[in-house]
Design a protein around this motif. Structure first.
Motif, PDB file in Angstrom:
ATOM      1  N   ARG A 213       4.770 -22.743 -27.948  1.00 40.17           N
ATOM      2  CA  ARG A 213       4.384 -24.050 -28.468  1.00 40.17           C
ATOM      3  C   ARG A 213       5.355 -24.425 -29.580  1.00 40.17           C
ATOM      4  NH1 ARG A 213      -0.193 -20.985 -27.646  1.00 40.17           N
ATOM      5  NH2 ARG A 213      -0.028 -20.149 -29.789  1.00 40.17           N
TER       6      ARG A 213
ATOM      7  N   ARG B  58      13.795 -30.582 -30.680  1.00 38.69           N
ATOM      8  CA  ARG B  58      14.003 -31.052 -29.306  1.00 38.69           C
ATOM      9  C   ARG B  58      14.865 -30.063 -28.523  1.00 38.69           C
ATOM     10  NH1 ARG B  58      14.881 -35.896 -30.585  1.00 38.69           N
ATOM     11  NH2 ARG B  58      17.159 -35.891 -30.669  1.00 38.69           N
TER      12      ARG B  58
ATOM     13  N   LEU C 297      12.646 -27.246 -27.463  1.00 36.68           N
ATOM     14  CA  LEU C 297      11.796 -27.695 -26.345  1.00 36.68           C
ATOM     15  C   LEU C 297      12.560 -27.702 -25.032  1.00 36.68           C
ATOM     16  CD1 LEU C 297       9.714 -30.633 -27.865  1.00 36.68           C
ATOM     17  CD2 LEU C 297       8.795 -28.595 -26.741  1.00 36.68           C
ATOM     18  N   GLN C 298      13.815 -28.131 -25.076  1.00 41.14           N
ATOM     19  CA  GLN C 298      14.626 -28.156 -23.857  1.00 41.14           C
ATOM     20  C   GLN C 298      14.862 -26.742 -23.333  1.00 41.14           C
ATOM     21  OE1 GLN C 298      18.108 -30.374 -25.046  1.00 41.14           O
ATOM     22  NE2 GLN C 298      17.108 -32.361 -24.756  1.00 41.14           N
ATOM     23  N   THR C 299      15.094 -25.802 -24.236  1.00 42.95           N
ATOM     24  CA  THR C 299      15.279 -24.409 -23.823  1.00 42.95           C
ATOM     25  C   THR C 299      13.991 -23.863 -23.216  1.00 42.95           C
ATOM     26  OG1 THR C 299      16.918 -24.025 -25.557  1.00 42.95           O
ATOM     27  CG2 THR C 299      15.882 -22.082 -24.588  1.00 42.95           C
ATOM     28  N   VAL C 300      12.870 -24.154 -23.850  1.00 41.77           N
ATOM     29  CA  VAL C 300      11.569 -23.706 -23.338  1.00 41.77           C
ATOM     30  C   VAL C 300      11.318 -24.273 -21.954  1.00 41.77           C
ATOM     31  CG1 VAL C 300       9.067 -23.865 -23.692  1.00 41.77           C
ATOM     32  CG2 VAL C 300      10.571 -23.352 -25.623  1.00 41.77           C
ATOM     33  N   SER C 301      11.647 -25.537 -21.757  1.00 41.02           N
ATOM     34  CA  SER C 301      11.468 -26.163 -20.453  1.00 41.02           C
ATOM     35  C   SER C 301      12.368 -25.519 -19.402  1.00 41.02           C
ATOM     36  CB  SER C 301      11.784 -27.664 -20.558  1.00 41.02           C
ATOM     37  OG  SER C 301      11.691 -28.296 -19.310  1.00 41.02           O
ATOM     38  N   LYS C 302      13.617 -25.249 -19.767  1.00 40.16           N
ATOM     39  CA  LYS C 302      14.554 -24.617 -18.839  1.00 40.16           C
ATOM     40  C   LYS C 302      14.071 -23.241 -18.413  1.00 40.16           C
ATOM     41  CE  LYS C 302      18.474 -22.997 -20.390  1.00 40.16           C
ATOM     42  NZ  LYS C 302      19.869 -22.925 -20.935  1.00 40.16           N
TER      43      LYS C 302
ATOM     44  N   TRP D 130      15.141 -12.931 -20.685  1.00 43.62           N
ATOM     45  CA  TRP D 130      16.025 -14.090 -20.821  1.00 43.62           C
ATOM     46  C   TRP D 130      17.357 -13.716 -21.455  1.00 43.62           C
ATOM     47  CZ3 TRP D 130      11.428 -16.884 -23.473  1.00 43.62           C
ATOM     48  CH2 TRP D 130      10.475 -17.246 -22.508  1.00 43.62           C
TER      49      TRP D 130
ATOM     50  N   GLY E 164       6.586 -22.994 -21.124  1.00 40.61           N
ATOM     51  CA  GLY E 164       5.663 -23.858 -21.838  1.00 40.61           C
ATOM     52  C   GLY E 164       4.257 -23.311 -21.961  1.00 40.61           C
ATOM     53  N   ASP E 165       3.882 -22.364 -21.099  1.00 39.15           N
ATOM     54  CA  ASP E 165       2.547 -21.777 -21.190  1.00 39.15           C
ATOM     55  C   ASP E 165       2.468 -20.688 -22.254  1.00 39.15           C
ATOM     56  OD1 ASP E 165       4.283 -20.186 -19.690  1.00 39.15           O
ATOM     57  OD2 ASP E 165       2.662 -19.265 -18.545  1.00 39.15           O
TER      58      ASP E 165
ATOM     59  N   SER F 173      10.934 -22.391 -18.267  1.00 40.72           N
ATOM     60  CA  SER F 173       9.562 -22.519 -17.742  1.00 40.72           C
ATOM     61  C   SER F 173       8.582 -21.690 -18.568  1.00 40.72           C
ATOM     62  CB  SER F 173       9.509 -22.088 -16.265  1.00 40.72           C
ATOM     63  OG  SER F 173      10.374 -22.874 -15.474  1.00 40.72           O
TER      64      SER F 173
END
Length: 211
Positions: free
Chosen positions: A97, A81, A84-89, A8, A93-94, A91
């Motif tokens: 946490r 938050r 979390l948005q960076t983690v979602s971007k 990343w 999440g697996d 992908s």
């Protein structure tokens, strides 16, 4: 603010305008992860805990470079938050946490153990020593604590009390950081002998002559 290495690399990180929030500088992260790579050999299959996660830079840098699991703990809702948005971007999440809660509260309830625990609270709060004490039971036998302060390092008295040894340390600007491990661990054998501060021999000779 961005990640500096791994899959990343160059990913930007959102940093909230919060008092005391001071992301670890890029050059410090580069040095720290060079150390960790050398000491561990590989991050494959390893788990990290990022207490006082802030921007998430340290923990996400670890995962970017191959760490298998990350728990990121940040009590500020806005910054949690953002992570979390960076983690979602990404992908991720697996693997990642995000826990929007107090670091010590998390430590009191978790039963997980970690290869690396990042301890970097806001400097003004001076929570490093308490965090070391409370995080140590969650550190694996051959694990490493990363501690960041300003103008100081963990005292020899506390290291001796807790059975820890300093593996590496450096300073950059206002940041002083170090890696700690258990004295009884194999990792302790990789501690690098630290050089004493350089002495100004000319100044000392002049002082002796004046006396």
């Amino acid at each position: 603010m961005r990640l500096v290495g791994g899959i990343w690399r160059r990913t930007p990180l959102a940093v909230a305008d919060l008092g005391g929030l001071r992301p670890t500088p890029e050059r410090v992260r580069e040095t720290v992860f060079d150390w960790l790579s050398h000491l561990f050999g590989t991050f494959e299959g390893r788990a990290a805990l990022d207490l006082f996660a802030g921007s998430g830079a340290l923990g996400l840098e670890a995962v970017s470079r191959g760490m298998a699991e990350l728990d990121a703990v940040e009590r500020d809702k806005l910054q949690a938050r953002n992570i979390l948005q960076t983690v979602s971007k990404l992908s991720a999440g697996d693997v990642v946490r995000v826990h929007g809660e107090d670091a010590f509260g998390f430590l009191s309830r978790t039963t997980e153990s970690y290869d690396v625990i990042f301890i970097d609270p806001p400097f003004a709060l001076n929570l490093q020593d308490e965090a070391i004490r409370k995080a140590l039971p969650r550190l694996k036998a051959e694990g490493i604590l990363y501690v960041e302060r300003t103008g100081a390092r963990t005292t020899e008295a506390l290291l001796n009390e807790l059975g820890l040894v300093r593996l590496r340390s450096t300073s950059a600007g206002q940041v002083d950081c170090e890696l700690l491990a258990r004295k009884a661990s194999l990792m302790a054998g990789l501690a690098r002998e630290e050089k004493p501060p350089k002495r100004n021999m000319r100044r000392e000779r002049n002082k002796e002559q004046r006396e």
